[in-house]
Design an enzyme around this catalytic site. Structure first.
Site, PDB file in Angstrom:
ATOM      1  N   CYS A  43      -0.691 -10.764 -13.898  1.00 30.79           N
ATOM      2  CA  CYS A  43       0.042 -10.715 -13.072  1.00 30.79           C
ATOM      3  C   CYS A  43       0.867 -12.216 -13.169  1.00 30.79           C
ATOM      4  O   CYS A  43       1.656 -13.054 -13.683  1.00 30.79           O
ATOM      5  CB  CYS A  43       1.067  -9.786 -12.069  1.00 30.79           C
ATOM      6  SG  CYS A  43       0.927  -8.168 -12.378  1.00 30.79           S
ATOM      7  N   ILE A  44       0.269 -13.129 -11.900  1.00 33.60           N
ATOM      8  CA  ILE A  44       0.618 -14.280 -11.784  1.00 33.60           C
ATOM      9  C   ILE A  44       0.848 -15.328 -12.407  1.00 33.60           C
ATOM     10  O   ILE A  44       1.355 -16.090 -12.766  1.00 33.60           O
ATOM     11  CB  ILE A  44      -0.197 -14.653 -10.701  1.00 33.60           C
ATOM     12  CG1 ILE A  44      -0.502 -13.716  -9.080  1.00 33.60           C
ATOM     13  CG2 ILE A  44      -0.288 -15.974 -10.013  1.00 33.60           C
ATOM     14  CD1 ILE A  44      -1.545 -13.720  -7.769  1.00 33.60           C
TER      15      ILE A  44
END
Length: 441
Positions: free
Chosen positions: A274-275
């Protein structure tokens, strides 16, 4: 309310609904476990026949889900298949497929698009479709819906479409799928109610929002918030290192403030599904609206520069010991993107390894959770198995680079037997003996 809404609502409430989950990875498999445990018939769909075979044999390929859980799921009528022509058997279909970036750092929605085409080919009246894959605001309505609308069925009457972002955090023993509130945004209010009812069977609470775009934007905000703050402490680390100030001690002091500060920690780069990716989805969609998200793009540049910074620290540390990088033996400890997981997705360890190999170093690694490096999309040439972490192995290295601070590591033994250590995670903060060998990065 249509007759199809009423029928599906009753099937969900009475747990007679069949839940189909596309993508049986770190998001989809825990989701399948939760619904199977709650008493639903679950069909898991995946293109990887090895995963399908393992699951149907009662085996697991994800560390945090033991084989005993898979066996229990099988006893609760869970089955895995690579036959997507069976999608019409599911009353609710949850899409949990990857949303990576292209080489140009633009959204790659091919997995979402292909999954949606598969659903459209089997779509029938009375089905609920929920996209969980993290993506930019507008994907559900502008990418998924037009594909499904090519059928003769009408959204909101015959079938129902919603977005609910996954919030899975591999290795987090405090918060898991069944203890985290679920955000849900439907194509219309009644679809939101239907999707919320489904998720209420497995989570403590559901947060209803007004549209899929709000739910999509919510997830992007959550991860961009983390990416920006990690970039801040990474930049602080570089500055404080040059000033001779211990950034880890600074963070520990700052977090004693009971308000207005949340601790984030520096590292060798961003990892995970995600990040490192989600903020670029937001910057891409911003350009479609004629805007430049300079703050977010700057944070991305800082975080992307960290593997290079760490490789430079390794070179400096070796130079201080009279050794060039070329020809030096360097061991990387930890190839997973975070501690105590077997998840290598977007791990900075791969870029660190590639950078050091390109500088002529002889690089090996140890990771108790990743015995063999999987084939990575950006690093297909990195093929290696984990070395045994013995005293002889450590003593034979010119430098040990700590990239991931797994709890399984005996830091005292590592510090005692290594000649030189570059620590990117503050893993050796409590080591007293041999501190002269340690370089923080």
């Amino acid at each position: 309310m249509s007759k199809h809404w009423n029928a599906l609502e009753a099937r969900i409430r009475e747990k007679r609904a069949t839940v189909g989950i596309i993508g049986l990875g770190y998001v989809g498999l825990p989701l399948a476990r939760a619904f199977a445990t709650a008493g639903f018939h679950v069909i898991g769909f995946d293109l990887d026949p090895m995963k399908v075979q393992k699951l149907n044999r009662g085996e697991s390929y994800i560390r945090q889900i033991p084989a005993s859980d898979i066996v229990a799921m099988r006893e609760n009528r869970f089955e895995a298949t690579d036959r997507f022509d069976r999608l019409d058997e599911a009353d609710a279909i949850l899409v949990c497929v990857p949303t990576p970036l292209t080489d140009a750092r633009e959204p790659d929605l091919s997995y979402v698009v292909n999954s949606t085409h598969a659903i459209a080919g089997q779509l029938r009246a009375g089905q609920l479709i929920v996209l969980e894959s993290t993506t930019y605001p507008g994907t559900t309505r502008k990418v998924v819906l037009p594909i499904l609308d090519r059928t003769d069925l009408k959204v909101g009457e015959d079938y129902f479409l919603a977005f609910s972002p996954e919030r899975e955090d591999p290795g987090n023993h405090t918060f898991g799928l069944t203890s985290i509130p679920k955000v849900v945004g439907g194509h219309d209010a009644k679809t939101t109610d239907l999707a919320a009812l489904l998720y209420q069977q497995i989570v403590p609470s559901v947060v209803k929002v007004s549209a899929p775009e709000v739910a999509e934007a919510c997830k992007i905000l959550e991860n961009t918030y983390r990416a920006v703050n990690i970039a801040l402490v990474n930049e602080m680390k570089i500055l404080y290192d040059r000033m001779g100030i211990d950034v880890w001690e600074v963070i520990d002091a700052a977090k004693t403030k009971p308000f207005g500060f949340q601790a984030f920690y520096p590292g060798p780069g961003l990892g995970g599904h995600c990040i490192p990716i989600d903020p670029f989805y937001l910057t891409w969609v911003a350009r479609q609206y004629g805007l430049s998200t300079r703050f977010i793009e700057l944070a991305g540049e800082v975080n992307m520069s960290m593997p290079g910074y760490v490789a430079g620290k390794v070179a400096d540390a070796l130079n201080e010991h009279g050794k060039p990088v070329k020809g030096s033996k360097i061991a990387i400890l930890g190839m997973a993107y975070k501690k105590d997981v077997d998840d290598p997705r977007e791990s900075p360890g791969f870029e660190l390894m590639d950078l050091l190999l390109n500088k002529g170093a002889s690089v090996s690694y140890n990771d108790p959770h990743i015995p063999t490096l999987p084939k990575m999309r950006h690093w297909p040439h990195l093929k290696m198995s984990s070395s045994s972490l013995t005293t002889e192995y450590l003593a034979g290295q010119d430098c040990v680079l700590i990239a991931t601070e797994h709890s399984a590591y005996d830091w005292g033994m590592i510090a005692k037997n290594s000649r030189l250590i570059v620590d990117t995670r503050n893993a050796l903060k409590n080591i007293k003996e041999g501190r002269e060998k340690i370089v923080r990065a």
